[in-house]
Design a protein around this motif. Sequence first.
Motif, PDB file in Angstrom:
ATOM      1  N   PRO A  57       9.692  75.831  21.953  1.00  0.00           N
ATOM      2  CA  PRO A  57       9.531  75.311  23.328  1.00  0.00           C
ATOM      3  C   PRO A  57       8.356  74.347  23.451  1.00  0.00           C
ATOM      4  O   PRO A  57       8.432  73.357  24.186  1.00  0.00           O
ATOM      5  CB  PRO A  57       9.312  76.584  24.150  1.00  0.00           C
ATOM      6  CG  PRO A  57      10.016  77.654  23.379  1.00  0.00           C
ATOM      7  CD  PRO A  57       9.776  77.306  21.931  1.00  0.00           C
ATOM      8  N   THR A  58       7.280  74.603  22.722  1.00  0.00           N
ATOM      9  CA  THR A  58       6.131  73.704  22.751  1.00  0.00           C
ATOM     10  C   THR A  58       6.473  72.383  22.085  1.00  0.00           C
ATOM     11  O   THR A  58       6.102  71.304  22.579  1.00  0.00           O
ATOM     12  CB  THR A  58       4.924  74.349  22.047  1.00  0.00           C
ATOM     13  OG1 THR A  58       4.642  75.608  22.661  1.00  0.00           O
ATOM     14  CG2 THR A  58       3.700  73.461  22.128  1.00  0.00           C
ATOM     15  N   ILE A  59       7.182  72.438  20.968  1.00  0.00           N
ATOM     16  CA  ILE A  59       7.633  71.217  20.303  1.00  0.00           C
ATOM     17  C   ILE A  59       8.518  70.411  21.240  1.00  0.00           C
ATOM     18  O   ILE A  59       8.391  69.183  21.358  1.00  0.00           O
ATOM     19  CB  ILE A  59       8.393  71.547  19.008  1.00  0.00           C
ATOM     20  CG1 ILE A  59       7.457  72.147  17.945  1.00  0.00           C
ATOM     21  CG2 ILE A  59       9.083  70.301  18.467  1.00  0.00           C
ATOM     22  CD1 ILE A  59       6.513  71.159  17.314  1.00  0.00           C
ATOM     23  N   ALA A  60       9.439  71.091  21.948  1.00  0.00           N
ATOM     24  CA  ALA A  60      10.344  70.402  22.869  1.00  0.00           C
ATOM     25  C   ALA A  60       9.570  69.749  24.013  1.00  0.00           C
ATOM     26  O   ALA A  60       9.875  68.626  24.422  1.00  0.00           O
ATOM     27  CB  ALA A  60      11.379  71.381  23.414  1.00  0.00           C
ATOM     28  N   ALA A  61       8.560  70.443  24.524  1.00  0.00           N
ATOM     29  CA  ALA A  61       7.744  69.887  25.609  1.00  0.00           C
ATOM     30  C   ALA A  61       6.967  68.673  25.121  1.00  0.00           C
ATOM     31  O   ALA A  61       6.795  67.692  25.856  1.00  0.00           O
ATOM     32  CB  ALA A  61       6.798  70.952  26.153  1.00  0.00           C
ATOM     33  N   TYR A  62       6.504  68.719  23.884  1.00  0.00           N
ATOM     34  CA  TYR A  62       5.766  67.591  23.327  1.00  0.00           C
ATOM     35  C   TYR A  62       6.690  66.388  23.139  1.00  0.00           C
ATOM     36  O   TYR A  62       6.324  65.251  23.446  1.00  0.00           O
ATOM     37  CB  TYR A  62       5.127  67.992  22.008  1.00  0.00           C
ATOM     38  CG  TYR A  62       4.226  66.921  21.423  1.00  0.00           C
ATOM     39  CD1 TYR A  62       3.208  66.348  22.181  1.00  0.00           C
ATOM     40  CD2 TYR A  62       4.385  66.472  20.109  1.00  0.00           C
ATOM     41  CE1 TYR A  62       2.379  65.364  21.655  1.00  0.00           C
ATOM     42  CE2 TYR A  62       3.560  65.508  19.579  1.00  0.00           C
ATOM     43  CZ  TYR A  62       2.559  64.949  20.349  1.00  0.00           C
ATOM     44  OH  TYR A  62       1.743  63.977  19.834  1.00  0.00           O
ATOM     45  N   ARG A  63       7.901  66.641  22.673  1.00  0.00           N
ATOM     46  CA  ARG A  63       8.855  65.550  22.496  1.00  0.00           C
ATOM     47  C   ARG A  63       9.200  64.911  23.838  1.00  0.00           C
ATOM     48  O   ARG A  63       9.421  63.694  23.918  1.00  0.00           O
ATOM     49  CB  ARG A  63      10.112  66.047  21.782  1.00  0.00           C
ATOM     50  CG  ARG A  63       9.874  66.493  20.352  1.00  0.00           C
ATOM     51  CD  ARG A  63      11.163  66.646  19.570  1.00  0.00           C
ATOM     52  NE  ARG A  63      11.795  65.354  19.339  1.00  0.00           N
ATOM     53  CZ  ARG A  63      12.889  65.188  18.600  1.00  0.00           C
ATOM     54  NH1 ARG A  63      13.466  66.229  18.038  1.00  0.00           N
ATOM     55  NH2 ARG A  63      13.412  63.991  18.428  1.00  0.00           N
ATOM     56  N   ALA A  64       9.238  65.719  24.898  1.00  0.00           N
ATOM     57  CA  ALA A  64       9.498  65.172  26.229  1.00  0.00           C
ATOM     58  C   ALA A  64       8.363  64.254  26.660  1.00  0.00           C
ATOM     59  O   ALA A  64       8.584  63.190  27.252  1.00  0.00           O
ATOM     60  CB  ALA A  64       9.691  66.306  27.235  1.00  0.00           C
ATOM     61  N   LEU A  65       7.115  64.647  26.353  1.00  0.00           N
ATOM     62  CA  LEU A  65       5.960  63.806  26.661  1.00  0.00           C
ATOM     63  C   LEU A  65       6.031  62.501  25.874  1.00  0.00           C
ATOM     64  O   LEU A  65       5.778  61.414  26.422  1.00  0.00           O
ATOM     65  CB  LEU A  65       4.670  64.555  26.329  1.00  0.00           C
ATOM     66  CG  LEU A  65       3.360  63.755  26.420  1.00  0.00           C
ATOM     67  CD1 LEU A  65       3.159  63.189  27.822  1.00  0.00           C
ATOM     68  CD2 LEU A  65       2.172  64.636  26.015  1.00  0.00           C
ATOM     69  N   LEU A  66       6.386  62.570  24.610  1.00  0.00           N
ATOM     70  CA  LEU A  66       6.492  61.368  23.789  1.00  0.00           C
ATOM     71  C   LEU A  66       7.580  60.440  24.322  1.00  0.00           C
ATOM     72  O   LEU A  66       7.436  59.207  24.273  1.00  0.00           O
ATOM     73  CB  LEU A  66       6.793  61.749  22.338  1.00  0.00           C
ATOM     74  CG  LEU A  66       5.691  62.529  21.605  1.00  0.00           C
ATOM     75  CD1 LEU A  66       6.158  62.904  20.199  1.00  0.00           C
ATOM     76  CD2 LEU A  66       4.396  61.729  21.538  1.00  0.00           C
TER      77      LEU A  66
END
Length: 238
Positions: A13-22
């Motif tokens: 979930p943290t990786i997914a949130a980071y990808r959304a920010l990118l």
Amino acid sequence: MNKLNKSPIIPQPTIAAYRALLAEIDAWFENCLASAPVGTLACRKGCSACCRGLFDITLLDAFLLREGFAQLPADTQQQVLARCRPRLPELQQRWPQLQPPYLLNALADDSWTEMPEDDATPCPLLGEAGLCLIYAFRPMTCRLHGLPNIDLSGEDFSTDLCTLHSGDPLVLPDRVLRWPFREAFTREFELLRDFTRQLAGTPTSEMDTFIPLALLADYQTVDWRGIFSQHSGLSTQN
């Protein structure tokens, strides 16, 4: 089987949130390019002038990068690793204490945060025709480079411009060029702290490496809790 085809359990979930920010950063960058007069900004597919030398990336970026690397064909992986390997003894000669998993934060900050600008060595993930092999998984710094990073408030986070631009990005309207960078960087720090807390039990907003080192390290066998405990003061960094 290449060890990078396997990964330690990481907080998806943290990786997914980071990808959304990118993805939000990518949208800002593309809007800037689309809003500039034709031919005035050099950034385009196939331009790899900035994909040279060494620059630090966060551990969160490193895990994302490795995720993309693991999806490459096996022969391409081996070619990339062959380009990474010569950099390790070069860096260890400079920093003998640099050992797996090759984190930079135990080194003096001023020795790795400003690497030589005349290093023309291509990024090991740079493929033919100047294309990034893991473009969708590239680090944040790769997505920001080339255009000024000016917050909505006017705060200047970086006005380092690509010297290949024939025009000046600073002439773009504020409504296009300015972006909530302070908020974005705060989100990045919070996500990194959440990521490291779940990975090693120690939240920190500073944990960095270089791209070749991220690919050479065997993250699958790292004792992350032990590694983090060796870096005094990390748990109190904000």
